[in-house]
Design a protein around this motif. Structure first.
Motif, PDB file in Angstrom:
ATOM      1  N   CYS A 141       0.852  -1.189   0.000  1.00 57.60           N
ATOM      2  CA  CYS A 141       0.000   0.000   0.000  1.00 57.60           C
ATOM      3  C   CYS A 141       0.887   1.238   0.000  1.00 57.60           C
ATOM      4  O   CYS A 141       1.820   1.343   0.807  1.00 57.60           O
ATOM      5  N   ALA A 167       1.213  -6.425   3.159  1.00 56.63           N
ATOM      6  CA  ALA A 167       0.427  -7.515   3.747  1.00 56.63           C
ATOM      7  C   ALA A 167       0.735  -8.796   2.994  1.00 56.63           C
ATOM      8  O   ALA A 167       0.912  -8.785   1.771  1.00 56.63           O
ATOM      9  N   ILE A 224       0.463  -8.098   8.609  1.00 54.46           N
ATOM     10  CA  ILE A 224       0.629  -6.757   8.052  1.00 54.46           C
ATOM     11  C   ILE A 224       1.835  -6.109   8.715  1.00 54.46           C
ATOM     12  O   ILE A 224       1.979  -6.128   9.950  1.00 54.46           O
ATOM     13  N   MET A 262      -4.627 -10.481  10.419  1.00 54.56           N
ATOM     14  CA  MET A 262      -6.008 -10.768  10.053  1.00 54.56           C
ATOM     15  C   MET A 262      -6.231 -12.276  10.146  1.00 54.56           C
ATOM     16  O   MET A 262      -5.453 -13.056   9.580  1.00 54.56           O
ATOM     17  N   ILE A 320      -9.521  -8.514  12.833  1.00 53.69           N
ATOM     18  CA  ILE A 320      -8.259  -7.793  12.654  1.00 53.69           C
ATOM     19  C   ILE A 320      -7.740  -7.397  14.026  1.00 53.69           C
ATOM     20  O   ILE A 320      -8.452  -6.774  14.824  1.00 53.69           O
ATOM     21  N   SER A 379      -8.623  -0.851   3.202  1.00 52.82           N
ATOM     22  CA  SER A 379      -7.573  -1.341   2.303  1.00 52.82           C
ATOM     23  C   SER A 379      -7.218  -2.791   2.619  1.00 52.82           C
ATOM     24  O   SER A 379      -6.967  -3.586   1.699  1.00 52.82           O
ATOM     25  N   LEU A 380      -7.229  -3.178   3.893  1.00 53.64           N
ATOM     26  CA  LEU A 380      -6.939  -4.563   4.266  1.00 53.64           C
ATOM     27  C   LEU A 380      -8.025  -5.515   3.773  1.00 53.64           C
ATOM     28  O   LEU A 380      -7.722  -6.606   3.258  1.00 53.64           O
TER      29      LEU A 380
END
Length: 204
Positions: free
Chosen positions: A87, A102, A116, A131, A142, A185-186
């Motif tokens: 990211c 990730a 992550i 996660m 999470i 985003s995850l």
């Protein structure tokens, strides 16, 4: 990650709500242009739109916030054992703009769990967030680091439309003061890995 009165800030403090937050992520399939995502709040207001840019060797997604300004770029890293995604700030893919990465926590796992690592975690010996999905990957928890501190949860909703029209819907619940741009985003990265069936490849 920044600390500010127990806030979980990864992308920016403007994405932290003082109250628990609930968001809905809709995956939309387009006939000739792949797919994208829309993220809305409880009142149906658009929070983010996400465009999927297909390439020959890797995939890239752009997350847009207010005024259609690119907020984040998500990019798959080709030829990795652990299906790694990265990211970046804005529409950049330069290493200097990396925010986090990730990856699958293990090459061999029955459930798709992700570790992550923030950009400043150079050694990546211990993850900054993780996660954990259910057996059928219909929900995800999470956590902060290796702790049991839960910061957000995702539930995947199956409907007639999702089955026959390829439109998946996710409900995401976030604790107060948790960066919702980071969490969104995850979830998108998790879905991209799961939907592509990404597994081990050829380089670490």
């Amino acid at each position: 990650m920044e600390g500010d009165n127990n806030k979980t800030i990864v992308i920016g403090p403007q994405f932290c709500s003082p109250q628990p937050l609930q968001l809905f992520i809709n995956k939309k399939i387009y006939c000739f242009s792949g797919h994208g995502y829309e993220v809305k709040d409880d009142n149906g207001n658009m929070v983010f739109t996400i465009e999927n840019l297909l390439g020959f060797f890797r995939r890239k997604l752009i997350i847009f916030y207010a005024a259609n300004a690119p907020s984040l770029t998500l990019k798959s890293k080709h030829f990795t054992w652990h299906s790694r995604w990265e990211c970046f700030k804005g529409d950049s893919t330069d290493e200097k703009d990396l925010i986090f990465s990730a990856k699958n926590s293990s090459m061999f796992q029955f459930r798709r769990n992700l570790d992550i690592f923030l950009a400043n975690n150079i050694s990546q010996q211990v993850c900054d967030f993780r996660m954990k999905t259910s057996y059928r990957e219909s929900n995800c928890d999470i956590f902060a680091g290796q702790s049991s501190t839960l910061i957000a949860q995702m539930d995947k909703k199956y409907t007639t439309g999702s089955v026959f029209r390829g439109r998946d819907k996710y409900m995401v619940k976030l604790n107060s003061n948790v960066d919702h741009a980071f969490i969104v985003s995850l979830i998108v990265i998790l879905e991209e890995i799961a939907s592509s069936g990404q597994g081990s490849s050829t380089h670490p």
